[in-house]
Design an enzyme around this catalytic site. Sequence first.
Site, mmCIF file in Angstrom:
data_model
loop_
_atom_site.group_PDB
_atom_site.id
_atom_site.type_symbol
_atom_site.label_atom_id
_atom_site.label_comp_id
_atom_site.label_asym_id
_atom_site.label_seq_id
_atom_site.Cartn_x
_atom_site.Cartn_y
_atom_site.Cartn_z
ATOM 1 N N ASP A 195 0.832 -1.213 0.000
ATOM 2 C CA ASP A 195 0.000 0.000 0.000
ATOM 3 C C ASP A 195 0.864 1.260 0.000
ATOM 4 O O ASP A 195 2.045 1.231 0.358
ATOM 5 C CB ASP A 195 -0.929 -0.022 1.226
ATOM 6 N N GLY A 220 -0.132 5.510 -4.290
ATOM 7 C CA GLY A 220 -0.725 6.775 -4.707
ATOM 8 C C GLY A 220 -0.157 7.935 -3.907
ATOM 9 O O GLY A 220 0.221 8.979 -4.462
ATOM 10 N N SER A 251 -10.959 -6.646 -4.331
ATOM 11 C CA SER A 251 -12.292 -6.611 -4.949
ATOM 12 C C SER A 251 -12.960 -5.251 -4.716
ATOM 13 O O SER A 251 -13.881 -4.877 -5.437
ATOM 14 C CB SER A 251 -13.169 -7.752 -4.423
ATOM 15 N N ASN A 299 -11.169 -2.428 -4.905
ATOM 16 C CA ASN A 299 -10.436 -1.424 -5.701
ATOM 17 C C ASN A 299 -11.150 -1.052 -7.005
ATOM 18 O O ASN A 299 -10.797 -0.064 -7.656
ATOM 19 C CB ASN A 299 -9.011 -1.892 -6.005
ATOM 20 N N ARG A 336 2.463 -4.860 6.045
ATOM 21 C CA ARG A 336 1.705 -3.822 5.351
ATOM 22 C C ARG A 336 2.571 -2.570 5.251
ATOM 23 O O ARG A 336 3.102 -2.097 6.259
ATOM 24 C CB ARG A 336 0.391 -3.484 6.065
ATOM 25 N N SER A 375 -7.838 -4.680 5.498
ATOM 26 C CA SER A 375 -8.452 -4.388 4.193
ATOM 27 C C SER A 375 -8.896 -5.651 3.428
ATOM 28 O O SER A 375 -8.595 -5.805 2.240
ATOM 29 C CB SER A 375 -7.498 -3.546 3.339
ATOM 30 N N GLU A 430 1.739 -13.045 12.290
ATOM 31 C CA GLU A 430 2.368 -11.919 12.983
ATOM 32 C C GLU A 430 2.264 -10.694 12.079
ATOM 33 O O GLU A 430 2.569 -10.765 10.888
ATOM 34 C CB GLU A 430 3.853 -12.228 13.271
#
Length: 252
Positions: free
Chosen positions: A29, A32, A75, A77, A197, A205, A216
């Site tokens: 992530d 953008g 799904s 997005n 992440r 998400s 973990e």
Amino acid sequence: MTQAEPSSSPRADADPGNSLPRHVAIIMDGNGRWAQRRGLPRIEGHRHGVDTVRRTTEKCAALGIEALTLYCFSSENWKRPPVELDFLMHLLEQYLVEERRTLIDNGLRLNMIGRRDRLPAGVLRELEITQQLCADHTGMQLVLAVDYGGRAEIVDAVRQLAAKAQRGELQPDAIDEAMFSEHLYTAGLPDPDLLIRTGGDMRVSNYLLWQISYAELWVTDRSWPDFREEDLMQAIQDFSGRQRRFGGLVPG
Ligand code: IPE
Ligand code: IPE
Ligand code: MG
């Protein structure tokens, strides 16, 4: 807790009992925001993210990790503007062509999880070709989660099981956790041990909801295009230092 320096061989350095994760899952992530901070269009972040995918894949394969699952497109997005969706699908198709060399050189197997019916024909065609090229490989399993949603995956599994029961092939009482897992898109893979992440948000998400029950978690503020080998090694080093109890007690 004092952390040791990241090492290139965490399996050797790690505390006995909790060494290298078998399966690493990543929520890639922050693309953008990475671009917007630089005054660039969001899609530039996605473009740069592909380099991070290649580097991370090669490093995980070199470390001996068994499976790497990358969240490429959820799904949810599909809610994004058409121009970003077109770019992402084009980028995926291009990835499946241009990264064949990486997959072959590293002996990787390739799998894609998620729903297929909304994906462009070009993506499905290149996926098929790339999977064929990798069919005899025995190395790390690279899993791309595309049009993937954890809840949709669970619903799909329930539908399959219900259909089998309806046909009389299955008694509802026979359904257990192992059987349920075998009806998920990830059938045959170990559950992720480590979930990374990037981009700093503390949420999952809709990613691998069933499979991450005891993963973990490791979150970094760094955006995906800036994620480097050092970050991966830090995540693995931190993982090695964690005490996984799975609801039990610490031995001794
Ligand atoms: C992740 O980056 C890639 C996809 C979801 C396709 P984002 O596009 O979500 O980037 P941010 O979170 O808006 O910065
Ligand atoms: C998760 O990122 C999906 C992918 C990385 C492909 P999102 O940007 O879609 O997640 P939210 O909307 O911040 O929860
Ligand atoms: Mg995002």
